[in-house]
Design an enzyme around this catalytic site. Structure first.
Site, PDB file in Angstrom:
ATOM      1  N   LYS A 139       0.460   3.551  -2.879  1.00 39.16           N
ATOM      2  CA  LYS A 139      -0.749   4.440  -2.999  1.00 39.16           C
ATOM      3  C   LYS A 139      -0.390   5.876  -2.912  1.00 39.16           C
ATOM      4  O   LYS A 139      -1.006   6.522  -3.387  1.00 39.16           O
ATOM      5  CB  LYS A 139      -1.923   4.130  -1.843  1.00 39.16           C
ATOM      6  CG  LYS A 139      -2.461   2.538  -2.154  1.00 39.16           C
ATOM      7  CD  LYS A 139      -3.257   2.023  -0.735  1.00 39.16           C
ATOM      8  CE  LYS A 139      -3.708   0.901  -1.212  1.00 39.16           C
ATOM      9  NZ  LYS A 139      -4.330   0.038  -0.212  1.00 39.16           N
ATOM     10  N   TYR A 146      -3.764  -2.501 -10.510  1.00 37.64           N
ATOM     11  CA  TYR A 146      -3.478  -2.188  -8.777  1.00 37.64           C
ATOM     12  C   TYR A 146      -2.774  -3.447  -8.449  1.00 37.64           C
ATOM     13  O   TYR A 146      -1.788  -2.873  -7.466  1.00 37.64           O
ATOM     14  CB  TYR A 146      -4.987  -2.075  -8.443  1.00 37.64           C
ATOM     15  CG  TYR A 146      -5.211  -2.104  -7.109  1.00 37.64           C
ATOM     16  CD1 TYR A 146      -4.745  -0.889  -6.315  1.00 37.64           C
ATOM     17  CD2 TYR A 146      -5.385  -3.379  -6.351  1.00 37.64           C
ATOM     18  CE1 TYR A 146      -4.939  -0.806  -4.958  1.00 37.64           C
ATOM     19  CE2 TYR A 146      -5.596  -3.017  -4.806  1.00 37.64           C
ATOM     20  CZ  TYR A 146      -5.117  -2.001  -4.085  1.00 37.64           C
ATOM     21  OH  TYR A 146      -5.285  -2.040  -2.846  1.00 37.64           O
ATOM     22  N   VAL A 204       1.266  -3.683   3.826  1.00 34.75           N
ATOM     23  CA  VAL A 204       0.850  -5.002   4.535  1.00 34.75           C
ATOM     24  C   VAL A 204       2.087  -5.976   4.525  1.00 34.75           C
ATOM     25  O   VAL A 204       2.354  -6.858   5.053  1.00 34.75           O
ATOM     26  CB  VAL A 204      -0.408  -5.432   3.974  1.00 34.75           C
ATOM     27  CG1 VAL A 204      -0.129  -6.368   2.621  1.00 34.75           C
ATOM     28  CG2 VAL A 204      -0.864  -6.633   4.946  1.00 34.75           C
ATOM     29  N   SER A 226       0.849  -1.437  -0.024  1.00 36.53           N
ATOM     30  CA  SER A 226      -0.102  -0.088  -0.035  1.00 36.53           C
ATOM     31  C   SER A 226       0.968   1.310  -0.009  1.00 36.53           C
ATOM     32  O   SER A 226       0.369   2.500  -0.264  1.00 36.53           O
ATOM     33  CB  SER A 226      -1.124  -0.029   1.232  1.00 36.53           C
ATOM     34  OG  SER A 226      -2.051  -0.805   0.996  1.00 36.53           O
ATOM     35  N   TYR A 271      -4.890   3.268   7.563  1.00 33.85           N
ATOM     36  CA  TYR A 271      -6.145   2.491   7.959  1.00 33.85           C
ATOM     37  C   TYR A 271      -6.692   2.886   9.076  1.00 33.85           C
ATOM     38  O   TYR A 271      -6.647   4.164   9.582  1.00 33.85           O
ATOM     39  CB  TYR A 271      -5.986   1.066   7.749  1.00 33.85           C
ATOM     40  CG  TYR A 271      -4.990   0.579   6.648  1.00 33.85           C
ATOM     41  CD1 TYR A 271      -5.399   0.674   5.291  1.00 33.85           C
ATOM     42  CD2 TYR A 271      -4.039  -0.243   6.971  1.00 33.85           C
ATOM     43  CE1 TYR A 271      -4.775   0.409   4.215  1.00 33.85           C
ATOM     44  CE2 TYR A 271      -3.343  -0.620   5.735  1.00 33.85           C
ATOM     45  CZ  TYR A 271      -3.647  -0.304   4.510  1.00 33.85           C
ATOM     46  OH  TYR A 271      -2.806  -0.851   3.651  1.00 33.85           O
TER      47      TYR A 271
END
Lengths: 309, 309, 309, 309
Positions: free
Chosen positions: A67, A191, A261, A64, A243
């Site tokens: 991102k 993605y 992660v 992530s 998160y």
């Protein structure tokens, strides 16, 4: 000025010795197989000083953390029009929740939950073939990290795709509201691949320098984005980067950061340094357990918290 | 060093002239009757310089801004045990949502949504009569603002109580889980009253100085809390201070802040200044419309964003 | 004994004349193009008497009515093991809600919401090719309706697939929990096709006879399921057959029934008759507007409510 | 015609012997102290035949069964205007959920969840003192059961009030939307008291006769409500009478019924009988464990399911 080399070394030593390491992500074999004892920490400042400790040069799956870079890229492509497709509020939900999407008509709350990052990926993809979009993302990371050796781990990407039903649910759901515009398989393909990029702590810390220095890499001299945009991306990292543990990270660490992660965290101390830490074991919220503790120690010793000295 | 007097004056002038003023809160007559043309802005730095513009000395209902001070007080009383009763994650929901409470067993997500502030109030109340607890809160504010003239607007408190069924629902709900331990009426009574404290921009900016200066008021020399606790409260203000508009406030303004439905916002520029702005008209998320815009301008001109220059 | 021919004729006449016809489903052109003035009603009893009114022999897209038959088929294949994958409680949510799935770990609440019907389809598919599973469903309907001319409208199926992103989201979501076990595309393919079966009121009323007569078609003499299973399917139709309008349908009509977005409703008066009504305009809950009103009239005149005379 | 005496006796014997008895409600001492071995069953038909087994004449706390009678009473007072304040759809949520209220603007989904019954109580209260409203409810039950000895257990009522914070949350929440119009304490007081009415199986079965016989008690000859209203109340009992186990009750038992946390269930076999069963142990959904099993056996032997023979 703190002695960064000493601090980083001491943190790395202490982290290597700790018995509590969290739980390594287990949903795909490539992550499940990573040695939980791994630990790396790299701090780079605007003067080019680099303090590195532990497994600073071992590539890991950035997951992530990508991102942050896809958000940067998409903002460069469409500017504030991006915010028609994704919000910028903390989600109050786990990273892969679909409930929020139903309540808010398919608009993900921010670009750092899975749904939001998929929507951002869809924007990057727009009008391109998946291969081209992915090439653009990869080249952007190579440019930022000043390292053309950065690659995608195709095995990881294949595993993500094989197990990625929940992300497929999110993408199809957003597609039903017109938030995703490309073929779902294309968007998901890009993605899954950019989450599977492998980088080292050193590469990631280098890639994050522009966020710490007003949008410009002070070492290469390259301007990446405007100072205002850098501040704004940092703000989103602070409020949404971990998160449903974002509040706790801000409370304990006090730096904008984005976790993955795979166990990595990219953190930004504006005007001070770009930081990357990696330890594969995760806490209950899915963020690197020792990574967060290491950053907490680093900030305590350096006084770099953005919330005061 | 920016010319704060000039900046504040220009912002106040510009704000006074703007036609878009948001909507004044209308749920109680005391708020509904406030003149939407009011605007005040006060900036105080650690050297004692004060830049004031507009209605800097008009008292207004601080409403949820009191939550910053009750949090500080409760942490002083019970320390980190407070976090057993309230979380510190952004809520992803409106300020008065009860849905989150059901999902999380009566534990409010953070101390700045109504449920969380009621739980914090209950901790302050513990073992006291409502009158005593309220006295303690009021004296704390008088001490922080160095102004013994600060009072509670009893008419506002009575109106809050008369219309506060949703807060009563939240309190009873938390009581059913044992999160609220005192008689619900007592806790709500204290809560409604501390929301009804009236203060001026000048008083609030003074009261907030300790948050900008590592827990200590640099003018009076009084130590209020530890530097670490000040940073942590600032972090919670950043992630949770503007209800479901917290992400947007961080993105646009880039300072820890807490808004109230009376139109006030207390903002903290760590190491730089304590700021209070007041304009009664609210935006859709319930935060002062012009207050946010004024702060955005202030930060742009001063470069005080915590997310970089 | 009521004069069914007269009653049906009068209802059909009255319905044809009414100006309020609801809104025809518009998400695919094949449904959007259906004439809202269409109305058909067929009542068949165990003695073979048939009362038909209006467009009794015009085929329409049965859509979700197929869920009654796929449930019957799946129960025949795996028995009560089916209930490991799908509940039998009313949903309290719209037909295509995904929220409930997140709360309940991917188990849909009942077989008559989309998610539940997809899970049931997956059970039927198990170990077969989509074509075979679909053939089995179609043959089952041909057998029940005693009409080998029943076919799938491939244009409708193709449109469903082209627009079915929300169903794809549901299926992928359930797949992530292991509730769906076949390739998502296979399961969805069969699902979209059995929703696209075209039947007339006469065919559907015939096909439903076994539910009205203890699991056995009293005209053909064929035993389809046990009496207990027929009662149980009727119970699920009563509590869940009209999405979030099931309570209202029970309240007003008082018969087990299953509606489809094509405007059809299959209703069962145990021991009295099998009924099918069709009117393409829908109410806010997605059920046939005039279909429900017609059934309400029919029950009032016949005294067939299961809730008393 | 089944031999009811024999059937009821056999069921009572079998139920008394079963080791699985569920869990007695423990939130108030008066319920927690009830002997889990208690079991009663009474069936009364329109010809006045009574089959009674077990503890048929032991009073127990009727709890939510009172909701059937308050609904009947409120419909008698305001007719269909009642449906402006409460829906009639199954809730898809536990009996005391507040989430649904937030989603639907304070309107409870049906009169048989707590929120709905509180709203119904508020309608009955309207314009009266709590004492009067409660007297009216009690007299209605005495009239229906033809037994002036029915009373409220004040100890239970006091315990309900002392622990009823969640109900207070629901009531305050609805009050904030104007759904509750009387002082919250008044409405809750009446609610807690009518839940605390104590009745025997015999009394409850008698009181339910009007629902089984088109709104009229066939023994006393008293008309209570219209036949249509009786059918409609039965429909709501069927879809909503067992909280989030309503679908399962319909599936297994196939009769309209209403359960209470005291372990009672009132069930209605339209045109056949009124039934009351009592066993204090509850299942996971809060309904009488053996009560449901006993009714399942009764329906199997009598063929009284409303869903077919």
């Amino acid at each position: 000025m703190p002695d960064l080399d000493l601090i980083v070394k001491e943190i790395a030593d202490e982290m290597r010795a700790r018995p509590d390491r969290g739980e390594v992500a287990s949903y795909i074999p490539e992550l499940a197989g990573v040695d939980p004892r791994a630990f790396g920490l790299v701090v780079i400042d605007g003067a080019g000083r680099v303090a590195a400790g532990g497994d600073a040069d071992t590539p890991f799956s950035i997951q992530s953390i990508s991102k942050v870079f896809t958000l940067t890229l998409a903002l460069g492509m469409v500017g504030d029009r991006l915010w028609r497709k994704v919000g910028r509020e903390p989600s109050g939900s786990p990273f892969n929740s679909i409930v929020q999407l139903e309540r808010e008509q398919g608009i993900p709350r921010n670009p750092f939950i899975n749904a939001g990052a998929i929507a951002v990926t869809d924007v990057i993809l727009s009008g391109h073939q998946p291969r081209e979009a992915l090439g653009e993302i990869l080249r952007f990371l190579q440019f930022l990290a000043q390292d053309s050796g950065i690659t995608i781990d195709e095995t990881v990407a294949a595993s993500e795709k094989r197990t990625g039903f929940r992300n497929a649910a999110l993408a199809n759901y957003m597609r039903s509201f017109g938030v995703i515009e490309n073929p779902v398989d294309y968007t998901l393909g890009v993605y899954f691949h950019h989450c599977a990029i492998a980088m080292t702590c050193r590469q990631l810390a280098t890639a994050g320098l522009f966020l710490a220095y007003s949008g410009r890499n002070p070492l290469s001299g390259h301007s990446v984005i405007s100072a205002e945009r850098a501040r704004r991306i940092n703000a989103i990292m602070l409020t949404c980067g971990h998160y449903d543990g974002s509040g706790d990270f801000a409370y304990r660490v006090g730096l904008p950061g984005k976790s993955g992660v795979g166990g990595g965290i990219l953190a930004v101390a504006p005007g001070k340094a770009s930081i990357c830490v990696w330890s594969p074991g995760l806490d209950a919220a899915g963020n690197s357990h020792l990574g967060r503790i290491a950053l907490e120690m680093l900030v305590k010793r350096t006084g770099w918290s953005i919330f005061g000295t």
